[in-house]
Motif scaffolding. Structure first.
Motif, short mmCIF file in Angstrom:
data_model
loop_
_atom_site.label_atom_id
_atom_site.label_comp_id
_atom_site.label_asym_id
_atom_site.label_seq_id
_atom_site.Cartn_x
_atom_site.Cartn_y
_atom_site.Cartn_z
N SER A 87 0.70 -1.14 0.07
CA SER A 87 -0.06 -0.04 0.11
C SER A 87 0.72 1.43 0.16
N VAL A 88 2.01 1.12 0.65
CA VAL A 88 2.83 2.48 0.58
C VAL A 88 3.48 2.41 -0.60
N ALA A 89 4.02 1.43 -1.26
CA ALA A 89 4.63 1.46 -2.81
C ALA A 89 3.55 2.22 -3.63
N GLN A 90 2.38 1.64 -3.54
CA GLN A 90 1.38 2.06 -4.45
C GLN A 90 1.09 3.67 -4.05
N ALA A 91 0.87 4.00 -2.92
CA ALA A 91 0.57 5.34 -2.51
C ALA A 91 1.99 6.36 -3.03
N GLU A 92 3.20 5.74 -2.89
CA GLU A 92 4.51 6.64 -3.18
C GLU A 92 4.35 6.67 -4.92
N TRP A 93 3.92 5.82 -5.49
CA TRP A 93 3.82 5.63 -7.12
C TRP A 93 2.69 6.58 -7.50
N ARG A 94 1.64 6.68 -6.88
CA ARG A 94 0.66 7.63 -7.14
C ARG A 94 1.11 9.22 -6.92
N LEU A 95 1.69 9.34 -5.99
CA LEU A 95 2.37 10.72 -5.66
C LEU A 95 3.17 10.98 -6.90
N SER A 96 4.20 10.01 -7.30
CA SER A 96 5.06 10.51 -8.03
C SER A 96 4.43 10.66 -9.50
N GLN A 97 3.32 10.35 -9.72
CA GLN A 97 2.48 10.70 -11.03
C GLN A 97 1.98 12.03 -10.78
N ARG A 98 2.04 12.63 -9.96
CA ARG A 98 1.58 14.08 -9.81
C ARG A 98 2.85 15.11 -10.13
N HIS A 99 4.05 14.50 -10.50
CA HIS A 99 5.34 15.34 -10.71
C HIS A 99 5.67 14.93 -11.99
N ILE A 100 5.51 15.47 -13.15
CA ILE A 100 5.90 14.82 -14.34
C ILE A 100 7.39 15.35 -14.97
N ASP A 101 8.29 14.60 -15.28
CA ASP A 101 9.36 14.69 -15.96
C ASP A 101 9.34 14.74 -17.26
N SER A 102 10.69 15.14 -17.94
CA SER A 102 10.58 15.02 -19.50
C SER A 102 11.25 13.57 -19.62
N PRO A 103 10.77 12.96 -20.55
CA PRO A 103 11.40 11.79 -20.88
C PRO A 103 12.52 11.81 -21.54
N ALA A 104 13.02 12.96 -22.38
CA ALA A 104 14.05 13.07 -23.16
C ALA A 104 14.57 14.60 -23.18
N ASP A 105 15.56 14.61 -23.82
CA ASP A 105 15.89 16.13 -24.25
C ASP A 105 15.00 16.57 -25.32
N ALA A 106 14.38 17.57 -25.04
CA ALA A 106 13.41 18.12 -26.28
C ALA A 106 13.24 19.60 -26.24
N LEU A 107 12.82 20.18 -27.37
CA LEU A 107 12.16 21.36 -27.48
C LEU A 107 10.64 21.73 -27.00
N VAL A 108 10.41 22.47 -26.22
CA VAL A 108 8.93 22.57 -25.59
C VAL A 108 8.27 23.28 -26.73
N ASP A 109 7.48 22.64 -27.47
CA ASP A 109 7.00 23.03 -28.63
C ASP A 109 5.47 24.03 -28.31
N ASP A 110 4.80 23.26 -27.35
CA ASP A 110 3.56 24.05 -27.06
C ASP A 110 3.05 23.61 -25.65
#
Length: 316
Positions: free
Chosen positions: A184-207
């Motif tokens: 339950s703790v692992a699931q709650a930690e994962w759900r919290l991590s999904q509230r902070h989204i990081d870039s999957p790659a070096d990229a240009l911010v198009d929009d």
């Protein structure tokens, strides 16, 4: 089988984008395969620390979602885990020394009460023959002695149980409870991590599609990115040259204002023809057939930008 009906006039402006206009030149444009980063769950958008047109690095924060409920859920899960671990430790240790001492004191008290009750019972037996009142006191003494004996037996059993280790099935149940709490703790930690989204790659911010304070539905796009290696050329090959071109072929690329020496490598050739009416082919209609070709820029994918018209021809 024909997939599209698009006027050939759309290709005419591309004819002037390169220095060469002979039969070997292929016309086309630059296209991008965008990464559309969406909210995994419906939520209010917290922060979007980005500016359109800038470049982000892999792992850099793109946006955050409101995490109030996720933080509370994680705290609750951690509290449940602590409670389950404490219960398991208690099962493994058994009764504490202080608890055993308490049971021993209760047993001594019950034993003394039983002895006193038996003494009174013996005294009442000697007096029972003298009067009715004495017989009544005898019955009361017998009841008191029975209660004292039962109390002593109860405390003795509790003391024996306290000295025993926990049963294997109780330990197994407590361990399973701990594992469930950890999950339950692992699931709650994962759900919290999904509230902070990081870039999957070096990229240009198009929009930036959604801004702080807006509501993002589950799967709703918030940011659109364009990694450098996601830029490709889309060219159109006449059917007369289709057989002479294959994936892996090298192309020399030119466009207005581009730096010299650009090259590309063919990655895909469509199997279906485009820009031709669905009629039985004749020599005249075959001359109008073209095939969509995709090519990756090498070695500098960021040298061109989506929307630019380009020309390409086989590299020497």
């Amino acid at each position: 089988m024909i997939r599209k009906l698009i006027p050939l006039a759309l290709l005419l402006p591309l004819a002037s984008c390169g220095p060469s206009n002979d039969g070997n030149t292929l016309q086309g444009y630059v296209e991008g395969d965008y990464l559309r980063i969406a909210a995994p769950e419906a939520a209010w958008i917290g922060e979007v620390p980005l500016t359109e047109g800038t470049v982000v690095k892999k792992g850099q924060r793109l946006f955050t979602l409101d995490d109030t409920a996720a933080v509370a859920a994680l705290a609750e899960a951690k509290a449940g885990l602590a409670q389950a671990e404490a219960a398991l430790a208690d099962r493994r240790l058994g009764a504490r020394a202080e608890e055993i001492k308490g049971f021993e004191a209760q047993r001594r008290e019950a034993d003394a009460a039983l002895k006193l009750a038996r003494q009174d019972l013996d005294r009442q037996k000697s007096l029972a023959a003298e009067s009715v009142a004495a017989r009544a006191r005898l019955e009361q003494a017998q009841a008191t002695a029975s209660q004292a004996a039962a109390r002593l037996e109860q405390v003795t059993a509790q003391l024996a149980t306290a000295r025993l280790p926990a049963r294997p099935d109780q330990l197994a149940a407590a361990e399973a409870t701990v594992e469930a709490a950890r999950a339950s703790v692992a699931q709650a930690e994962w759900r919290l991590s999904q509230r902070h989204i990081d870039s999957p790659a070096d990229a240009l911010v198009d929009d930036i599609v959604r801004r702080p304070g807006e509501w993002a539905p589950a799967g709703g796009v918030v940011v659109s990115l364009l990694p450098p290696d996601h830029v490709k050329l889309v060219l159109f090959v006449p059917q007369t040259r289709r057989a002479g071109l294959a994936p892996g072929a090298k192309l020399a690329v030119t466009c207005d204002g581009c730096k010299p020496g650009l090259t590309a490598q063919v990655t895909r050739i469509a199997s279906d023809a485009e820009y031709t009416p669905p009629v039985i082919y004749s020599r005249e209609t075959r001359a109008k057939l073209v095939y969509r070709v995709e090519a990756a820029l090498t070695p500098d994918p960021a040298a061109l930008h989506p929307g630019q018209p380009v020309s390409a021809e086989p590299a020497p």
